[in-house]
Design an enzyme around this catalytic site. Structure first.
Site, mmCIF file in Angstrom:
data_model
loop_
_atom_site.group_PDB
_atom_site.id
_atom_site.type_symbol
_atom_site.label_atom_id
_atom_site.label_comp_id
_atom_site.label_asym_id
_atom_site.label_seq_id
_atom_site.Cartn_x
_atom_site.Cartn_y
_atom_site.Cartn_z
ATOM 1 N N GLY A 66 0.845 -1.194 0.000
ATOM 2 C CA GLY A 66 0.000 0.000 0.000
ATOM 3 C C GLY A 66 0.873 1.234 0.000
ATOM 4 O O GLY A 66 2.104 1.142 -0.071
ATOM 5 N N MET A 68 2.109 5.094 1.710
ATOM 6 C CA MET A 68 2.590 5.443 3.054
ATOM 7 C C MET A 68 1.403 5.626 4.010
ATOM 8 O O MET A 68 0.275 5.888 3.569
ATOM 9 C CB MET A 68 3.417 6.725 3.012
ATOM 10 C CG MET A 68 2.577 7.961 2.781
ATOM 11 S SD MET A 68 3.525 9.474 2.872
ATOM 12 C CE MET A 68 4.045 9.514 4.567
ATOM 13 N N GLY A 109 -0.628 1.656 7.381
ATOM 14 C CA GLY A 109 -0.620 0.687 8.487
ATOM 15 C C GLY A 109 0.115 -0.603 8.158
ATOM 16 O O GLY A 109 -0.126 -1.631 8.795
ATOM 17 N N SER A 118 3.442 -1.442 8.454
ATOM 18 C CA SER A 118 4.394 -1.926 9.476
ATOM 19 C C SER A 118 3.653 -2.414 10.704
ATOM 20 O O SER A 118 4.059 -3.414 11.315
ATOM 21 C CB SER A 118 5.386 -0.826 9.859
ATOM 22 O OG SER A 118 6.166 -0.476 8.744
ATOM 23 N N GLU A 159 9.694 -2.671 4.849
ATOM 24 C CA GLU A 159 10.196 -1.751 3.815
ATOM 25 C C GLU A 159 10.935 -2.526 2.714
ATOM 26 O O GLU A 159 12.021 -2.148 2.277
ATOM 27 C CB GLU A 159 11.140 -0.699 4.434
ATOM 28 C CG GLU A 159 10.543 0.104 5.576
ATOM 29 C CD GLU A 159 9.465 1.112 5.158
ATOM 30 O OE1 GLU A 159 9.199 1.242 3.935
ATOM 31 O OE2 GLU A 159 8.881 1.737 6.058
#
Ligand SMILES: [Zn+2]
Length: 203
Positions: free
Chosen positions: A4, A6, A9, A11, A77
């Site tokens: 998705g 930035m 949600g 992380s 990331e």
């Protein structure tokens, strides 16, 4: 895969799933690329304050070295790794490890980000999360808008970006899609032949 734009949600979802594996007594490890300098070393952090221990690696191959004991492997990331991460993930999958990777699917130009499209092809499950558009408040933000001038694909930071919905996303003009459509007078529509079904098909 958890993907998705930035602030969607990703992380925190990764941390949540790893915590569940830990509750089930499964050995886990989370990796994070050295390129991402926003979090403190050895931590993966979400914007809503969740955090978990992480191992920072600069080369995807290092994940093979550190994950021999792990059963469930998180990669945060993942877009910042080079394409070699694809081979590393395949190797880990052959070792019967479960891998949960999160990252941006698109860069600030709206183009697929690094190894993510290849990893999506490998994935058994893909969850695409949406954020709240910072311009109009829509619940369907799916693009990451860069708010400063720079043509680097990787410009690590948070204040330089905001989540936007597709209507509010404004990619840099150099990268706006230019597709030449045939103009109308030269355009021959494809011939479509409609086959009528038989009224009384022969038995
Ligand atoms: Zn919007």
């Amino acid at each position: 895969m958890i993907i998705g734009c930035m602030s969607a949600g990703k992380s925190s979802e990764l941390i949540r799933r790893i915590e569940r594996a830990r509750l089930a007594y499964l050995p886990t490890i989370i990796f994070r690329p050295a390129t991402d300098t926003r979090s403190k070393a050895d931590l993966v952090e979400s914007r809503n304050g969740l955090q978990s221990q992480a191992v920072v690696v600069s080369n995807p191959r290092d994940m093979l070295k550190y994950s021999s004991q792990a059963v469930v492997i998180g990669i945060d990331e993942v877009q910042f790794f080079d394409i070699e991460v694809f081979d590393v993930v395949q190797t880990l999958l052959r070792q019967r490890k479960k891998i949960i990777a999160s990252g941006l699917d698109l860069d600030y130009k709206g183009k697929p980000f690094g190894p993510v499209p290849n990893l999506l092809a490998l994935a058994d499950r893909v969850d695409k999360l949406m954020a709240v558009c910072r311009k109009c408040g829509s619940d369907f933000a799916c693009r990451t808008q860069r708010t400063v001038q720079s043509s680097e694909q990787i410009l690590v930071g948070d204040s330089e970006y905001e989540a936007r919905c597709i209507d509010c996303f404004d990619p840099p003009s150099d990268f706006q899609l230019k597709i030449n459509l045939a103009n109308e007078e030269n355009f021959d529509p494809p011939v479509v032949r409609i086959v009528q079904p038989l009224a009384n098909p022969a038995v």
